[in-house]
Design an enzyme around this catalytic site. Structure first.
Site, PDB file in Angstrom:
ATOM      1  N   ASP A   1      -3.058   3.815   7.921  1.00  0.00           N
ATOM      2  CA  ASP A   1      -1.893   4.132   7.073  1.00  0.00           C
ATOM      3  C   ASP A   1      -1.571   5.626   7.073  1.00  0.00           C
ATOM      4  O   ASP A   1      -1.216   6.199   6.041  1.00  0.00           O
ATOM      5  CB  ASP A   1      -2.127   3.644   5.642  1.00  0.00           C
TER       6      ASP A   1
ATOM      7  N   ASP B   1      -7.430  -1.739   0.159  1.00  0.00           N
ATOM      8  CA  ASP B   1      -6.548  -2.775   0.682  1.00  0.00           C
ATOM      9  C   ASP B   1      -7.385  -4.029   0.907  1.00  0.00           C
ATOM     10  O   ASP B   1      -8.417  -3.976   1.591  1.00  0.00           O
ATOM     11  CB  ASP B   1      -5.927  -2.293   1.992  1.00  0.00           C
TER      12      ASP B   1
ATOM     13  N   ASP C   1      -7.034  -6.317   2.833  1.00  0.00           N
ATOM     14  CA  ASP C   1      -7.217  -6.694   4.236  1.00  0.00           C
ATOM     15  C   ASP C   1      -8.364  -5.957   4.908  1.00  0.00           C
ATOM     16  O   ASP C   1      -8.636  -6.188   6.092  1.00  0.00           O
ATOM     17  CB  ASP C   1      -5.921  -6.562   5.041  1.00  0.00           C
TER      18      ASP C   1
ATOM     19  N   HIS D   1      -6.472  -0.628   8.263  1.00  0.00           N
ATOM     20  CA  HIS D   1      -5.484   0.246   8.872  1.00  0.00           C
ATOM     21  C   HIS D   1      -5.605   1.661   8.315  1.00  0.00           C
ATOM     22  O   HIS D   1      -5.958   1.847   7.143  1.00  0.00           O
ATOM     23  CB  HIS D   1      -4.070  -0.280   8.605  1.00  0.00           C
TER      24      HIS D   1
ATOM     25  N   HIS E   1       0.801  -1.220   0.000  1.00  0.00           N
ATOM     26  CA  HIS E   1       0.000   0.000   0.000  1.00  0.00           C
ATOM     27  C   HIS E   1       0.838   1.276   0.000  1.00  0.00           C
ATOM     28  O   HIS E   1       0.287   2.361  -0.166  1.00  0.00           O
ATOM     29  CB  HIS E   1      -0.972   0.001   1.186  1.00  0.00           C
TER      30      HIS E   1
ATOM     31  N   GLU F   1      -2.092  -5.317  -1.639  1.00  0.00           N
ATOM     32  CA  GLU F   1      -1.792  -6.204  -0.513  1.00  0.00           C
ATOM     33  C   GLU F   1      -2.294  -7.639  -0.674  1.00  0.00           C
ATOM     34  O   GLU F   1      -2.418  -8.363   0.322  1.00  0.00           O
ATOM     35  CB  GLU F   1      -2.276  -5.601   0.813  1.00  0.00           C
TER      36      GLU F   1
ATOM     37  N   HIS G   1       4.401   1.286   4.032  1.00  0.00           N
ATOM     38  CA  HIS G   1       3.019   0.962   3.651  1.00  0.00           C
ATOM     39  C   HIS G   1       2.041   1.354   4.755  1.00  0.00           C
ATOM     40  O   HIS G   1       0.823   1.326   4.537  1.00  0.00           O
ATOM     41  CB  HIS G   1       2.869  -0.513   3.244  1.00  0.00           C
TER      42      HIS G   1
ATOM     43  N   ASP H   1      -9.776   0.036   4.247  1.00  0.00           N
ATOM     44  CA  ASP H   1      -8.596  -0.618   4.814  1.00  0.00           C
ATOM     45  C   ASP H   1      -8.880  -0.945   6.277  1.00  0.00           C
ATOM     46  O   ASP H   1      -9.631  -0.241   6.951  1.00  0.00           O
ATOM     47  CB  ASP H   1      -7.420   0.363   4.731  1.00  0.00           C
TER      48      ASP H   1
END
Length: 334
Positions: A146, A250, A252, A144, A119, A295, A159, A142
Site C-alpha cells: 500500500d 488488513d 487479508d 500488500h 485501507h 477490509e 487503498h 498486510d
C-alpha cells in the site's frame, strides 16, 4: 547486538508493567467507507465485526470500552479521477473526517480502534493519531505494501496508496490531489515496519528498496519465524525510544482459508497463531495507541459461514491486541 536486544526487551517489559498499571479506556470508531477501491461491500465491515461479538468480547475488558458508533462520510455525485486516482475528493474528505475523530479520541485518552472500511482510511487514522502523538511508529500488517504513488499505482485505487501519503521521503511523488489539501506527510521511512507482504507491485518494490523500509514478507516469516520477526520489529521501532504504536491491520494479511470475505485475498498468508502472536507481542509492549482493522467485506464471502469466519477473526485480532486471548474470553464466559 545480543546485549542490545536483551536490554531492549527488558526495557519494554518494564515499561509494559508501568503502562498496565495505568487505566486506559478503549474507544471503537466505525468507518463504513468503500470508495478507496472499486468493490462494494467493505462499507459493511464495521457492522459485521460488531455482529461477530466485538463489543461483547470487550465487555469484560479491565478498562472501560466505549463504542462511539459509525462516522458519517460525504459522498459526491461528481468526483472525476485525477491522473488515474479514482474518487479523490470523496476519499480525501472521508479521511479528513477520520483524522479529526481519531485525534479527538486519542486526545481524550482512549486507546482507539478504527473499524474499516477499506485501507485508504489509514491516511486519516494515522494522521489524526500523529496530531496528538507525533512520535508514533507504524506497524503495517498486510499482504500488500500500500505504498504506491499515483504515478506507480496500476489501479488508481487509493487503498493501495495510503503509506505513500504519510512519508516525508515521498512528498515530491504525491501531487496536489483534490480533497487532500489538508494532508501533509509526517512520518519517515524508519518509522514503519511491514509484516506479511506477498503481493507487492513493481513500483512498490523500488520504493521499499530505495527507502530501506524494514519489511517482512511471508517468506521471511517462514525463514525466521514470527517470534524473531516481532523481536526485530520492536527493536527497530522502540530500541532507541519508547513511543506509541499505531497498528494498521488488513484482514487479508491472513491466508484466505481463514479470512475469505475480503477484497484482495492472496494465498500463502499468515496462520491464525502467527497473526495473533503479532498482536500479543504488540500488546505486551504496553504501547498500542491506535489500531485499524480493515477490509472485511461481507458481500464477498461465498456463504454466511465465510463471512462469520472472517468477522470473527477480526474480533480475535482486536481483542488480542488489547490483551484478551480467546482462551481468556472463554474462561470468563464459563
Amino acid at each position: 547486538m545480543a546485549l542490545r536486544s536483551t536490554l531492549a526487551r527488558f526495557l519494554r517489559s518494564t515499561l509494559n508493567s508501568c503502562q498496565q498499571n495505568r487505566a486506559q479506556s478503549v474507544a471503537i470508531l466505525g468507518a463504513p467507507f468503500s470508495k478507496g477501491q472499486k468493490r462494494g461491500g467493505v462499507e459493511h465491515g464495521p457492522k459485521a465485526i460488531r455482529d461477530a461479538g466485538l463489543v461483547e468480547r470487550l465487555a469484560n475488558h479491565k478498562n472501560p470500552v466505549h463504542d462511539l458508533g459509525d462516522l458519517s462520510f460525504p459522498y459526491l455525485e461528481k468526483d472525476d479521477s485525477f491522473i488515474n486516482v479514482t474518487s479523490p475528493r470523496t476519499v480525501g474528505r472521508a479521511n479528513q473526517v477520520v483524522s479529526e475523530a481519531v485525534s479527538k479520541a486519542v486526545e481524550a485518552g482512549h486507546t482507539t480502534i478504527l473499524l474499516g472500511g477499506d485501507h485508504s482510511l489509514a491516511i486519516g487514522s494515522v494522521k489524526g493519531h500523529a496530531q496528538q502523538r507525533p512520535d508514533l511508529c507504524l506497524i503495517w500488517v498486510d499482504a500488500h505494501a500500500d505504498i504506491n504513488t499515483p504515478e506507480t499505482s496500476p489501479s488508481g485505487n487509493l487503498h493501495g496508496q495510503p503509506v505513500a501519503f504519510m512519508l516525508t521521503e515521498l512528498k515530491d511523488k504525491i501531487p496536489d490531489i483534490p480533497g487532500f489539501s489538508w494532508m501533509k506527510p509526517f512520518l519517515t521511512a524508519k518509522d514503519v515496519v511491514y509484516i506479511g507482504l506477498r503481493d507487492v507491485d513493481p513500483g512498490e518494490h523500488v520504493i521499499l528498496k530505495d527507502l530501506g523500509i524494514q519489511s517482512f514478507s511471508m517468506r521471511d516469516i517462514d525463514k525466521l519465524g514470527i517470534q524473531k520477526v516481532m523481536e526485530v520489529t520492536l527493536d527497530h521501532l522502540l530500541a532507541r525510544k519508547k513511543r506509541p504504536i499505531h497498528l494498521s491491520f488488513d484482514i487479508d494479511a491472513f491466508d484466505p482459508s481463514l479470512a475469505p470475505a475480503t477484497g484482495t485475498p492472496v494465498n500463502g498468508g499468515l496462520t491464525y497463531r502467527e497473526g495473533i502472536y503479532i498482536t500479543e507481542e504488540i500488546h505486551n509492549t504496553g504501547l498500542l495507541s491506535v489500531m485499524d482493522l480493515v477490509e472485511v467485506n461481507p458481500m464477498l464471502g461465498a456463504n454466511p459461514e465465510a463471512v462469520e469466519a472472517t468477522a470473527s477473526l477480526a474480533v480475535d485480532v482486536i481483542t488480542s491486541s488489547l490483551g484478551q486471548t480467546r482462551e481468556g474470553a472463554l474462561a470468563i464466559l464459563q
